[in-house]
Design an enzyme around this catalytic site. Structure first.
Site, PDB file in Angstrom:
ATOM      1  N   SER A 154     -47.656   5.732 -11.194  1.00 19.18           N
ATOM      2  CA  SER A 154     -47.205   5.810 -12.583  1.00 19.18           C
ATOM      3  C   SER A 154     -46.066   4.833 -12.828  1.00 19.18           C
ATOM      4  O   SER A 154     -45.352   4.416 -11.910  1.00 19.18           O
ATOM      5  CB  SER A 154     -46.742   7.232 -12.921  1.00 19.18           C
ATOM      6  OG  SER A 154     -45.493   7.511 -12.317  1.00 19.18           O
ATOM      7  N   LYS A 213     -37.651  17.166  -8.257  1.00 16.59           N
ATOM      8  CA  LYS A 213     -38.140  18.397  -8.892  1.00 16.59           C
ATOM      9  C   LYS A 213     -39.621  18.651  -8.594  1.00 16.59           C
ATOM     10  O   LYS A 213     -40.116  19.749  -8.800  1.00 16.59           O
ATOM     11  CB  LYS A 213     -37.887  18.378 -10.399  1.00 16.59           C
ATOM     12  CG  LYS A 213     -38.712  17.401 -11.197  1.00 16.59           C
ATOM     13  CD  LYS A 213     -38.427  17.559 -12.683  1.00 16.59           C
ATOM     14  CE  LYS A 213     -39.291  16.615 -13.506  1.00 16.59           C
ATOM     15  NZ  LYS A 213     -39.047  16.794 -14.956  1.00 16.59           N
ATOM     16  N   ASP A 214     -40.339  17.614  -8.103  1.00 12.10           N
ATOM     17  CA  ASP A 214     -41.753  17.776  -7.764  1.00 12.10           C
ATOM     18  C   ASP A 214     -41.971  18.325  -6.352  1.00 12.10           C
ATOM     19  O   ASP A 214     -43.088  18.708  -6.002  1.00 12.10           O
ATOM     20  CB  ASP A 214     -42.489  16.432  -7.855  1.00 12.10           C
ATOM     21  CG  ASP A 214     -42.653  15.951  -9.287  1.00 12.10           C
ATOM     22  OD1 ASP A 214     -42.454  16.762 -10.216  1.00 12.10           O
ATOM     23  OD2 ASP A 214     -42.970  14.761  -9.479  1.00 12.10           O
ATOM     24  N   ARG A 259     -41.164  26.157 -18.200  1.00 15.03           N
ATOM     25  CA  ARG A 259     -39.703  26.330 -18.254  1.00 15.03           C
ATOM     26  C   ARG A 259     -39.155  25.870 -19.600  1.00 15.03           C
ATOM     27  O   ARG A 259     -38.345  26.563 -20.243  1.00 15.03           O
ATOM     28  CB  ARG A 259     -39.061  25.516 -17.121  1.00 15.03           C
ATOM     29  CG  ARG A 259     -37.537  25.393 -17.222  1.00 15.03           C
ATOM     30  CD  ARG A 259     -37.004  24.385 -16.196  1.00 15.03           C
ATOM     31  NE  ARG A 259     -37.525  23.044 -16.416  1.00 15.03           N
ATOM     32  CZ  ARG A 259     -37.043  22.180 -17.322  1.00 15.03           C
ATOM     33  NH1 ARG A 259     -36.036  22.535 -18.103  1.00 15.03           N
ATOM     34  NH2 ARG A 259     -37.566  20.972 -17.453  1.00 15.03           N
ATOM     35  N   ARG A 260     -39.579  24.691 -20.032  1.00 17.58           N
ATOM     36  CA  ARG A 260     -39.093  24.178 -21.319  1.00 17.58           C
ATOM     37  C   ARG A 260     -39.584  25.053 -22.471  1.00 17.58           C
ATOM     38  O   ARG A 260     -38.834  25.349 -23.408  1.00 17.58           O
ATOM     39  CB  ARG A 260     -39.554  22.731 -21.514  1.00 17.58           C
ATOM     40  CG  ARG A 260     -38.827  21.730 -20.614  1.00 17.58           C
ATOM     41  CD  ARG A 260     -39.466  20.359 -20.656  1.00 17.58           C
ATOM     42  NE  ARG A 260     -38.686  19.384 -19.887  1.00 17.58           N
ATOM     43  CZ  ARG A 260     -39.218  18.311 -19.298  1.00 17.58           C
ATOM     44  NH1 ARG A 260     -40.523  18.091 -19.372  1.00 17.58           N
ATOM     45  NH2 ARG A 260     -38.442  17.463 -18.631  1.00 17.58           N
ATOM     46  N   ARG A 264     -50.307  17.130 -21.234  1.00 13.49           N
ATOM     47  CA  ARG A 264     -50.210  16.425 -19.958  1.00 13.49           C
ATOM     48  C   ARG A 264     -50.122  14.942 -20.261  1.00 13.49           C
ATOM     49  O   ARG A 264     -50.301  14.511 -21.384  1.00 13.49           O
ATOM     50  CB  ARG A 264     -51.465  16.671 -19.096  1.00 13.49           C
ATOM     51  CG  ARG A 264     -51.553  18.002 -18.370  1.00 13.49           C
ATOM     52  CD  ARG A 264     -50.674  18.146 -17.149  1.00 13.49           C
ATOM     53  NE  ARG A 264     -50.643  17.016 -16.243  1.00 13.49           N
ATOM     54  CZ  ARG A 264     -51.497  16.781 -15.254  1.00 13.49           C
ATOM     55  NH1 ARG A 264     -52.514  17.600 -15.064  1.00 13.49           N
ATOM     56  NH2 ARG A 264     -51.356  15.740 -14.460  1.00 13.49           N
ATOM     57  N   ASN A 281     -48.596  10.749 -18.906  1.00 13.74           N
ATOM     58  CA  ASN A 281     -47.369  10.045 -18.550  1.00 13.74           C
ATOM     59  C   ASN A 281     -46.448   9.923 -19.769  1.00 13.74           C
ATOM     60  O   ASN A 281     -46.788  10.363 -20.876  1.00 13.74           O
ATOM     61  CB  ASN A 281     -47.696   8.669 -17.940  1.00 13.74           C
ATOM     62  CG  ASN A 281     -48.468   7.773 -18.908  1.00 13.74           C
ATOM     63  OD1 ASN A 281     -48.320   7.877 -20.119  1.00 13.74           O
ATOM     64  ND2 ASN A 281     -49.288   6.895 -18.359  1.00 13.74           N
ATOM     65  N   VAL A 282     -45.286   9.324 -19.564  1.00 14.73           N
ATOM     66  CA  VAL A 282     -44.286   9.228 -20.632  1.00 14.73           C
ATOM     67  C   VAL A 282     -44.854   8.512 -21.851  1.00 14.73           C
ATOM     68  O   VAL A 282     -44.676   8.964 -22.995  1.00 14.73           O
ATOM     69  CB  VAL A 282     -43.028   8.498 -20.110  1.00 14.73           C
ATOM     70  CG1 VAL A 282     -42.066   8.204 -21.260  1.00 14.73           C
ATOM     71  CG2 VAL A 282     -42.323   9.345 -19.042  1.00 14.73           C
ATOM     72  N   THR A 293     -47.930   8.214 -22.885  1.00 17.23           N
ATOM     73  CA  THR A 293     -48.907   9.070 -23.561  1.00 17.23           C
ATOM     74  C   THR A 293     -48.210  10.130 -24.393  1.00 17.23           C
ATOM     75  O   THR A 293     -48.583  10.395 -25.550  1.00 17.23           O
ATOM     76  CB  THR A 293     -49.828   9.752 -22.528  1.00 17.23           C
ATOM     77  OG1 THR A 293     -50.517   8.740 -21.789  1.00 17.23           O
ATOM     78  CG2 THR A 293     -50.846  10.658 -23.196  1.00 17.23           C
ATOM     79  N   ARG A 294     -47.182  10.736 -23.831  1.00 19.17           N
ATOM     80  CA  ARG A 294     -46.499  11.838 -24.522  1.00 19.17           C
ATOM     81  C   ARG A 294     -45.774  11.343 -25.776  1.00 19.17           C
ATOM     82  O   ARG A 294     -45.829  11.988 -26.824  1.00 19.17           O
ATOM     83  CB  ARG A 294     -45.539  12.535 -23.556  1.00 19.17           C
ATOM     84  CG  ARG A 294     -46.287  13.247 -22.427  1.00 19.17           C
ATOM     85  CD  ARG A 294     -45.363  13.936 -21.435  1.00 19.17           C
ATOM     86  NE  ARG A 294     -46.142  14.447 -20.312  1.00 19.17           N
ATOM     87  CZ  ARG A 294     -45.900  15.591 -19.688  1.00 19.17           C
ATOM     88  NH1 ARG A 294     -44.907  16.356 -20.070  1.00 19.17           N
ATOM     89  NH2 ARG A 294     -46.649  15.962 -18.680  1.00 19.17           N
ATOM     90  N   CYS A 319     -42.904  25.099  -8.218  1.00 19.95           N
ATOM     91  CA  CYS A 319     -42.200  24.133  -9.063  1.00 19.95           C
ATOM     92  C   CYS A 319     -42.681  24.117 -10.499  1.00 19.95           C
ATOM     93  O   CYS A 319     -42.049  23.521 -11.341  1.00 19.95           O
ATOM     94  CB  CYS A 319     -42.253  22.716  -8.507  1.00 19.95           C
ATOM     95  SG  CYS A 319     -43.065  22.402  -7.003  1.00 19.95           S
TER      96      CYS A 319
END
Length: 319
Positions: free
Chosen positions: A13, A81-82, A129-130, A151, A153-154, A156-157, A244
């Site tokens: 990525s 975090k992963d 969590r968010r 879902r 990548n950055v 796409t979001r 996680c």
């Protein structure tokens, strides 16, 4: 040490390549050796299924660890975090560099801040969590929002917002900073609004446990304060027996008196994704001087959270 190139295993990525490239430059400086990036595709990169269905965020890590174990790469860079909380015996976290901003951020249409979003605003995130914390905040402050699972990548979001499919998306500040898109943030979410994922903003540099020379070299990139903070956060996550991708937030702050860091505050939160039930606690004490003390701090806060009913808020607990 030889001048042969070191092989750094990384996801493909844009974000992974950016952060691995930064680590590669730093490793070259401390070792005097060239570093080549070896791109590895993980299940999390190719599957469109929701993370909770394919094994949580550990799916981004397994292929990299397999390449390390097989000797195809010399070391790997992960978003901390992963990483699953259980550490394989044949691998070691050689360095946890200085952490970037751990906060979550909003990228919204019309440069809106979170609290200025219109009624019924659709906010995209792939994180339970968010969702839990945004919905809890909205409920407490009279905001009307809809959290939408996404879902991708950055790029796409953020495109969901630009294309008008969503009013906003929630992302990690650190990731946007590392790919040079931090200026697109319309709102930095306060830690008091959304507590980040355990280890968010930090990187993990992992290598074979038997490679003493490389472990020593990579150790030059380790930041003791970041390591002790994320150790406490991940210990809390492990003690809650949560994966996680569970709706657990945790952050350890180092508190300074002038220039002297003398205390650490660990905060933890867990809640249902609709935000109706939350357990949020914190503890403050001396900065842990050892790995074991940092682990103990996380376990102690987790025990208090479990006593307040945290286990019932996480859905399926990790086995």
């Amino acid at each position: 040490m030889t001048d042969k190139a070191l092989r750094l295993g990384t996801r493909r990525s844009r974000l992974a390549m950016a952060q691995s490239g930064q680590v590669a430059d730093a490793v070259s400086q401390v070792t005097g050796r060239p570093v080549e990036l070896v791109e590895i595709t993980t299940l999390g990169d190719v599957s469109r299924a929701h993370l909770s269905q394919i094994g949580g965020t550990g799916v981004f890590v397994t292929a990299l660890r397999d390449a390390l174990t097989r000797g195809e790469v010399d070391f790997a860079v992960h978003s901390l975090k992963d990483l699953p909380t259980a550490q394989p015996e044949d691998l070691v976290l050689a360095a946890v560099p200085v952490r970037e901003d751990p906060r979550d951020v909003i990228v919204a249409r019309d440069a809106l801040k979170f609290t200025d979003l219109p009624r019924g605003a659709r906010i995209g995130t792939g994180s339970a969590r968010r969702m839990a914390q945004l919905n809890a905040y909205a409920r407490a402050h009279g905001l009307d929002i809809e959290t939408v699972p996404i879902r991708g990548n950055v790029d796409t979001r953020i495109r969901y917002v630009h294309d008008g499919e969503l009013d906003a998306v929630v992302l990690a500040a650190a990731g946007l900073s590392r790919i040079g898109r931090i200026d697109e943030v319309t709102d930095f979410l306060s830690i008091d609004t959304v507590l980040p994922a355990p280890g968010q903003g930090a990187l993990a540099i992992e290598c074979a446990a038997g490679d003493a020379e490389l472990i020593a070299a990579l150790g030059a990139l380790d930041d003791p304060f970041t390591r002790v903070a994320v150790t406490a956060e991940r210990s809390l996550l492990a003690a809650l027996e949560a994966g996680c991708s569970a709706p657990v937030g945790a952050l350890a702050d180092l508190l300074a008196d002038g220039q002297i860091v003398n205390e650490m505050r660990l905060r933890g939160v867990v809640g249902t994704t609709d935000g109706t039930r939350m357990v949020s606690l914190s503890t403050t004490g001396p900065v842990p001087e050892t790995h074991d003390r940092a682990m103990a701090l996380g376990r102690e806060l987790a025990a208090e959270m479990l006593a307040r009913g945290a286990a019932g808020l996480m859905g399926e607990r990790a086995q």
